[in-house]
Design a protein around this motif. Structure first.
Motif, PDB file in Angstrom:
ATOM      1  N   THR A  56       0.913  -1.162   0.012  1.00 11.69           N
ATOM      2  CA  THR A  56       0.082   0.119   0.125  1.00 11.69           C
ATOM      3  C   THR A  56       0.966   1.321  -0.038  1.00 11.69           C
ATOM      4  N   VAL A  57       1.933   1.195   0.785  1.00 15.24           N
ATOM      5  CA  VAL A  57       2.944   2.416   0.766  1.00 15.24           C
ATOM      6  C   VAL A  57       3.447   2.692  -0.202  1.00 15.24           C
ATOM      7  N   MET A  58       4.064   1.633  -0.914  1.00 19.09           N
ATOM      8  CA  MET A  58       4.733   1.793  -2.008  1.00 19.09           C
ATOM      9  C   MET A  58       4.124   2.128  -3.448  1.00 19.09           C
ATOM     10  N   ASN A  59       2.795   1.589  -3.291  1.00 13.17           N
ATOM     11  CA  ASN A  59       1.761   2.175  -4.394  1.00 13.17           C
ATOM     12  C   ASN A  59       1.274   3.524  -4.173  1.00 13.17           C
ATOM     13  N   ARG A  60       1.294   3.904  -3.030  1.00 12.55           N
ATOM     14  CA  ARG A  60       0.771   5.445  -2.721  1.00 12.55           C
ATOM     15  C   ARG A  60       2.296   6.580  -3.172  1.00 12.55           C
ATOM     16  N   LEU A  61       3.524   5.958  -3.010  1.00 17.66           N
ATOM     17  CA  LEU A  61       4.680   6.592  -3.412  1.00 17.66           C
ATOM     18  C   LEU A  61       4.954   6.489  -4.770  1.00 17.66           C
ATOM     19  N   VAL A  62       4.217   5.639  -5.515  1.00 20.11           N
ATOM     20  CA  VAL A  62       4.122   5.777  -6.874  1.00 20.11           C
ATOM     21  C   VAL A  62       3.290   6.819  -7.331  1.00 20.11           C
ATOM     22  N   GLU A  63       2.099   6.760  -6.703  1.00 15.95           N
ATOM     23  CA  GLU A  63       0.841   7.929  -7.008  1.00 15.95           C
ATOM     24  C   GLU A  63       1.545   9.224  -6.936  1.00 15.95           C
TER      25      GLU A  63
END
Length: 137
Positions: A56-63
């Motif tokens: 979740t955190v890594m995908n938010r960092l992508v966003e």
């Protein structure tokens, strides 16, 4: 990419990121590309958190534009958009510009006062930059 929530009472990467985001970025800035599982395993050595939270955190960092994601086969590989040095340079430059826009001469005065606590090399660089600026006037 500009981080809008600078936390003055924190230190290091925690000034720009949440605690887990900072740990993830620290890991990724020390490697080329990693999967979520790779990052989670490094964090798990420190007893930090589970796979779904890391995902979740890594995908938010992508966003947010901090990480980029590349698909290779069935794996997603993540890497920082900027190096640590590029990121910190961009953030500090933007913060300095915003402080100058809002507070002007007061910021310059405080920066000059802070020079008392820095090494001579930094003072020499500042003197050189001032000379360059004067030539352009």
């Amino acid at each position: 990419m500009l981080i809008r929530k600078f936390k003055i009472n924190e230190s290091g990467l925690n000034r720009f990121f949440g605690p887990l985001e900072a740990k993830i970025m620290d890991i990724l800035w020390n490697d080329i590309e990693m999967t979520i599982k790779d990052v989670q395993q490094v964090l798990d050595k420190k007893k930090v958190t589970n796979f779904n939270t890391v995902m979740t955190v890594m995908n938010r960092l992508v966003e947010k534009g901090i990480l980029q994601k590349r698909i290779e086969g069935r794996s997603s590989l993540y890497s920082p958009v900027q190096s640590r040095v590029e990121f910190l340079n961009a953030q500090s430059k933007e913060m300095t510009n915003e402080l100058m826009d809002e507070f002007g001469n007061i910021v310059v005065t405080h920066m000059l006062e802070a020079l008392e606590d820095v090494d001579d090399d930094l003072v020499a660089k500042l003197e050189q930059k001032i000379k360059e600026l004067k030539k352009d006037i």
